[in-house]
Each structure stands twice: as structure tokens, then as C-alpha cells.
Design an enzyme around this catalytic site. Sequence first.
Site, PDB file in Angstrom:
ATOM      1  N   CYS A   2      -2.644  22.829 -51.418  1.00 38.92           N
ATOM      2  CA  CYS A   2      -2.915  23.385 -52.735  1.00 38.92           C
ATOM      3  C   CYS A   2      -4.026  22.583 -53.392  1.00 38.92           C
ATOM      4  CB  CYS A   2      -1.707  23.392 -53.677  1.00 38.92           C
ATOM      5  SG  CYS A   2      -0.275  24.254 -53.027  1.00 38.92           S
ATOM      6  N   ARG A  27      -7.931  23.908 -49.087  1.00 46.14           N
ATOM      7  CA  ARG A  27      -6.633  23.251 -49.194  1.00 46.14           C
ATOM      8  C   ARG A  27      -5.472  24.248 -49.172  1.00 46.14           C
ATOM      9  NH1 ARG A  27      -7.098  18.069 -51.049  1.00 46.14           N
ATOM     10  NH2 ARG A  27      -4.945  18.112 -51.753  1.00 46.14           N
ATOM     11  N   TRP A  73      -1.077  27.020 -51.142  1.00 44.79           N
ATOM     12  CA  TRP A  73      -0.596  27.152 -49.764  1.00 44.79           C
ATOM     13  C   TRP A  73       0.925  27.091 -49.881  1.00 44.79           C
ATOM     14  CZ3 TRP A  73       2.186  24.156 -46.147  1.00 44.79           C
ATOM     15  CH2 TRP A  73       2.096  24.605 -44.819  1.00 44.79           C
ATOM     16  N   ASN A  98       0.491  20.543 -57.169  1.00 41.83           N
ATOM     17  CA  ASN A  98       0.276  20.385 -55.729  1.00 41.83           C
ATOM     18  C   ASN A  98       1.312  19.374 -55.264  1.00 41.83           C
ATOM     19  OD1 ASN A  98      -0.800  19.907 -53.157  1.00 41.83           O
ATOM     20  ND2 ASN A  98      -2.247  18.395 -53.930  1.00 41.83           N
ATOM     21  N   GLY A  99       2.070  19.711 -54.205  1.00 41.09           N
ATOM     22  CA  GLY A  99       3.063  18.764 -53.694  1.00 41.09           C
ATOM     23  C   GLY A  99       4.421  19.421 -53.556  1.00 41.09           C
ATOM     24  N   GLU A 481      -7.759  19.464 -26.969  1.00 45.75           N
ATOM     25  CA  GLU A 481      -8.515  19.833 -28.165  1.00 45.75           C
ATOM     26  C   GLU A 481      -9.073  21.257 -28.026  1.00 45.75           C
ATOM     27  OE1 GLU A 481      -8.784  19.035 -31.024  1.00 45.75           O
ATOM     28  OE2 GLU A 481     -10.767  19.430 -31.825  1.00 45.75           O
ATOM     29  N   LYS A 485      -8.193  24.264 -30.578  1.00 48.96           N
ATOM     30  CA  LYS A 485      -9.239  24.984 -31.316  1.00 48.96           C
ATOM     31  C   LYS A 485      -9.127  26.486 -31.067  1.00 48.96           C
ATOM     32  CE  LYS A 485     -10.274  22.491 -33.591  1.00 48.96           C
ATOM     33  NZ  LYS A 485     -10.287  21.073 -33.812  1.00 48.96           N
ATOM     34  N   GLU A 488      -5.987  28.017 -32.723  1.00 50.21           N
ATOM     35  CA  GLU A 488      -6.033  27.892 -34.183  1.00 50.21           C
ATOM     36  C   GLU A 488      -6.932  28.940 -34.839  1.00 50.21           C
ATOM     37  OE1 GLU A 488      -6.891  24.019 -37.015  1.00 50.21           O
ATOM     38  OE2 GLU A 488      -7.808  24.119 -35.061  1.00 50.21           O
ATOM     39  N   HIS A 504       3.425  21.469 -11.105  1.00 48.71           N
ATOM     40  CA  HIS A 504       4.803  21.147 -11.480  1.00 48.71           C
ATOM     41  C   HIS A 504       5.398  22.191 -12.419  1.00 48.71           C
ATOM     42  CE1 HIS A 504       4.577  17.337  -9.387  1.00 48.71           C
ATOM     43  NE2 HIS A 504       3.428  17.093  -9.991  1.00 48.71           N
ATOM     44  N   LYS A 603      -6.316  22.902 -44.833  1.00 48.26           N
ATOM     45  CA  LYS A 603      -7.065  21.774 -44.300  1.00 48.26           C
ATOM     46  C   LYS A 603      -6.303  20.455 -44.388  1.00 48.26           C
ATOM     47  CE  LYS A 603     -10.944  19.858 -42.837  1.00 48.26           C
ATOM     48  NZ  LYS A 603     -11.195  20.067 -41.415  1.00 48.26           N
TER      49      LYS A 603
HETATM   50  C1  F6R Z   1      -7.114  21.006 -36.077  1.00 53.77           C
HETATM   51  C2  F6R Z   1      -6.972  20.176 -37.256  1.00 53.77           C
HETATM   52  C3  F6R Z   1      -5.653  19.528 -37.506  1.00 53.77           C
HETATM   53  C4  F6R Z   1      -5.846  18.130 -38.135  1.00 53.77           C
HETATM   54  C5  F6R Z   1      -4.484  17.536 -38.511  1.00 53.77           C
HETATM   55  C6  F6R Z   1      -4.620  16.125 -39.049  1.00 53.77           C
HETATM   56  O1  F6R Z   1      -8.394  21.542 -35.978  1.00 53.77           O
HETATM   57  O2  F6R Z   1      -7.888  20.040 -38.026  1.00 53.77           O
HETATM   58  O3  F6R Z   1      -4.895  19.456 -36.346  1.00 53.77           O
HETATM   59  O4  F6R Z   1      -6.509  17.321 -37.205  1.00 53.77           O
HETATM   60  O5  F6R Z   1      -3.882  18.340 -39.478  1.00 53.77           O
HETATM   61  O6  F6R Z   1      -5.432  16.092 -40.177  1.00 53.77           O
HETATM   62  P1  F6R Z   1      -6.063  14.742 -40.684  1.00 53.77           P
HETATM   63  O7  F6R Z   1      -7.034  14.268 -39.649  1.00 53.77           O
HETATM   64  O8  F6R Z   1      -6.727  15.082 -41.978  1.00 53.77           O
HETATM   65  O9  F6R Z   1      -4.947  13.757 -40.853  1.00 53.77           O
END
Ligand code: F6R
Length: 608
Positions: A2, A27, A73, A98-99, A481, A485, A488, A504, A603
Site C-alpha cells: 500500500c 506498492r 494491496w 499501510n500495514g 530466477e 520471472k 510472475e 529423480h 513491489k
Molecule cells: C521477483 C521479486 C521478488 C522480490 C522479493 C524480495 O521478481 O521482485 O521476489 O525479490 O519480494 O524483495 P526485496 O528484495 O525488496 O526484499
Amino acid sequence: MCGIVGAIAQRDVVPFLVNGLKRLEYRGYDSAGLAVLSDELRRVRRTGRVAEMEGAALAEGLHGFLGIGHTRWATHGGVTEGNAHPHISDGELALVHNGIIENHEEQRDRLRALGYAFESQTDSEVIAHLIQHYLKTEGDLLHATQKAVRELTGAYAIAVVSQREPGRFVAARMGCPLLVGLGEGENFVASDVSAVVAVTRKVIFLEEGDVADVHLDRVDIYDASGARVDRRAHMSDVSLASLELGPFNHFMQKEIHEQPRAIADTIEPVIAEGFAPRLFGAGAEELLRDVEGVQILACGTSYYAGLVARYWIEEIAGLPCSVEIASEYRYRAAHANPNNLIVTISQSGETLDTMEALKYAKSLGHGKTLSICNVPESAIPRASAMVFYTRAGAEIGVASTKAFTTQLIALFALTGTLAKLRGRLDAAREHEFLEDLRHLPGSVQHALNLEPQITAWAEMFNHKHHALFLGRGLHYPIALEGALKLKEISYIHAEAYPAGELKHGPLALVDADMPVVVIAPNDALLEKVKSNMQEVRARGGELFVFADADSHFRDSEGVHVIRTPRHVGLLSPVVHAIPVQLLAYRTALKRGTDVDKPRNLAKSVTVE
Ligand code: F6R
């Protein structure tokens, strides 16, 4: 998650609130709202993006000199207009939050008994009624807020306005970020600096438990005990241009293409200083000298950066290294060796799981704590004894890209520094590593030039429902990764395995409909990877191979090869991160998903 904003000015604050929320949309983006005080308190809320709420605010002619806003969010309560913020109490007080408030149920029961009616399923509405309750008894918005927040358990950043006090608003934080923006005859609050940078660069980062009383001409700040405090103002160096898309279509695309620059900026102090403890702040030499092992804690993509570092730290620095998902570590009876170094990795610096894992490590007696972070002054570095700030610049796309590759630089710098302190890095090897770093932006640029070929692959992934990613050793985390990606942002189900693990179990999934992406540069495990690829081909699986010239792969039936730049050596994972990012981005574009704001995500994850 948020985002919140607040403003008091001698001009209409609605444009600032709307633009600020647009900057904070990363956010959370399931609903948005504003409450503005003119002659009366008026509110607009909408589900969906800030732009939809903006349209409604314009249509209703919303304006005023004092107001607050929110982009959500959802945690408590579904995505409905009724659950969107601001929440209003008695028609005269409005609040954004927020929280997460942990004792919301007990507060709700108490407030119901006092006659307050609840219109939403959110935990946030209790804060609005609680402050209103004390405002009626105390007669002062600041005191009412101070009293109310003392009764909350959990995390909050809030901003509150009341029709009874049109000359001020009050903001407070505990566990969620909030800053004050200081203008000329106008003042602001926001979850992060991107929301205020268009109106002021002068900011104060509020500390845990702070309450700010914001007027036109002054901001008074009180700490958790209620004492008036002076907090230092900073001049933010975040540029407006860094927050704009420029010639790109998406922030993710922009951020992928910024990587040569982001890496060059992050490398700069390492090249200048060599592998030196002062890269990690004053006092780091003392803390790093006798380290006996390294424990890395992080989430998501940052965790994968840690997995790469494990190979480096064990091989180059000769130290045992474990890497753990922060949300697991924090609830485990972990064995603590206070001589071990705790490294937290977090782009945002505010991920709750990582923050709590750090607090837990400290409670176990760990004093040697280092944070690798991209956001200055954020909570995790502030709670750590040492810090390395990556210089990626603001990362706005929800999927992390340039933050990941610059985290790898920071971790490589840490590895070299630990190795040097332990007498395992002579001048010649240090020079060699620094040269490898120096050439990295160029190799990354070459990897970016592969985009047209990767776009052709994306066409083939467009109608797939699943994908497997394989790698070994240093490149296994890059496979992880790549899978993260892809799932996601394109919503294609993707998993990654160390290639040797295929037989396995996961090999059972392989058929003509299962694309298998292999990260296969020429390293010590290449021959093993080749055998694993044969296992896939023999079952009719289609291979998509990222390999450098020395890997000696050629296109053949069911085998597609893209030649990645030759960046032999230990930094190769940085170069190989680029094509998997591009594959996810290009596939998501074909599928028409919202690349920068994928469904259900946000994010910065400040909830458990
Ligand atoms: C994936 C992504 C998330 C963040 C994770 C940790 O693309 O961005 O998996 O890496 O939420 O976020 P931070 O690095 O901000 O602690």
C-alpha cells in the site's frame, strides 16, 4: 504494501495526491482513494488503478487545500470500494493506512460497544474510529493520534485528517515506511520519496514510533514516548527522469536495459577501492575480520542472488555459507554462531520477512550484520551494522531485474573482501577479478543485444502452459530466477531444477509440450549438463539453450540455441541473468499481461 500520501498547501492538493499515488502504485494497485478537506470532507474511492479513481475525482470536481490518499494491496477484506481507503469515522475524520493491525478484532469489539459502526472488513477502519474516539474526548488531533497508536499492535504508516482541525494533518509510522516532504509554505507525507520529488527534494525519514504534526508552515515530530524531537532533513538525489519511462514501453523493459549503467555505477567504488572493508561502511573491517561463516537471508529474487553468492563465498573466500529464505529462518530454532556474518539482501529494504529474520538473528546474539539494499535509509539497512547500497536507481517494475544483477555485484565485492581479509586473495587475483568486473557492463550490453532472437523464442512460448528451467552450479540460481520471472509476469507455470536432479522425478513431466530452457555456458559442469539435455531430448522434450561460443552447441531438431556473450569465469551468472529476464518480458508481452504490475503482486512486501 500500500502507498500513502498526504498534503497541506495553499493550492489545490488533488493533483499532487493523484500524481503521488501514481508513483506509489508499484506498492499495490487493486483500489485507490482520496479524502480532501475544503468546506467539507469529501472522499472518492474506486477499485482498480489510480487512473480510474482520478477520473472519478475529476468528474466530481474534488479539490481542497488539505488531503490524504491511498493505493491498496488487499490484506484484510477483499478488493471492494467499501474496503478501499480512506476510511471515514463519524463523517468528519478520514484515515489512510499501510500495514497490518494485529489486535484489530479486540479493538473492533471495543469500538462497537462504544457505538461505532463498521462499514468495511479492513483492520484499518478501527484506527479511524479509535482516533475519532480520542479526538472527541481529547479535543486535539495530535494527542488523539498519539493515544490511539499506543493501543495498536502490528505495523502501520498512517495519515489522518479531521474536519474539526482544518489547519493540520497528522501522520505516524511503526514498521512501515513514511517520510515528510518539506516545501515552501506547504508540506507533504508519502510512503517513499518518488511521490514527493516533483514538489520537494527536502525530506525527513520518520523513525519507528514517530508521530508528525503537519501544518502549512511547520512540521513538529514526536517520538514514541511523546517527546518532541528534531529529525535530520536530507536532500534526496532521486531524479524525476529516473522515475519516468522515457522511450520505453514498460518500466521492466527500461530497467532491463539500464543494467549496463546500473552495474557500472555499482562497480565504481569497488574498482576505486579494490576489495576493501570500507565498501561496507565505517567499522566494517573490525566486524568482517574474524568471520567464521556466512548466513544469507532474503526472499524471492534476492534469495536467488544469495544462492549465487554461496558458490563464490565457499570457493573464493573459503568460508562456509548457508542461504535461507527469510520467512523460514525466522521461525526456526536456528543455531547461532555470533562469529558468523548475517547478510540480508533486499532491494526495497522493507520486506517484512527479511526484516524479521534480521531481528531474530540479532536476538540470537548475531552482531555482525550486513545489509545489501537499493533504497537508502530504508528499514533493513538502518537495523544493520554494515551496509552496501547497490546503485541500481529506483526499480519500479514489480519484477526485480537491475536490483538482482547489482546485488550480485555487491555479493562479489563481499566475497573478494572476505577472501582478502583471510589472506586468500593475492594482488594478481584481485587485479583479475577487478578486470572481470570492469568488463561486465560490456558483456551485459552484448547480452541485451540478443533481444531479437529471444523475441522469436517468446513466440514459441506464447501458447505453452508450463516450462522447465535447468542449470547447474553457479547457473542453477539463474535457472530459478528465469522460472520465477516467467511465472510472475507471463503467468506460465515454470519450475527450475538443478539439471542433475531431473532424472529423480521431474523428467516425468517432459513431453513435446514442455519447453525446457537450459543455462549452459562453458563451465566445469557443461559436460554433465549436456548429458542431462540428452535425457530431455530422448523423451521428446524441446530444448531452448543459452550457451556461449565455447559450449559448442548447434541448432538441430528440437534444440534451439542462442549464443550468449563469452564472459567466462565466476561472474558469468550476471551475464546469463539478462536473457532469462528478456525471455520472460517478451513472452509476457505476447500474452498481453500487465508486465509492470502483474496480478496479485506488489513491489514491496511489508506483510507476512
Ligand atoms: C521477483 C521479486 C521478488 C522480490 C522479493 C524480495 O521478481 O521482485 O521476489 O525479490 O519480494 O524483495 P526485496 O528484495 O525488496 O526484499
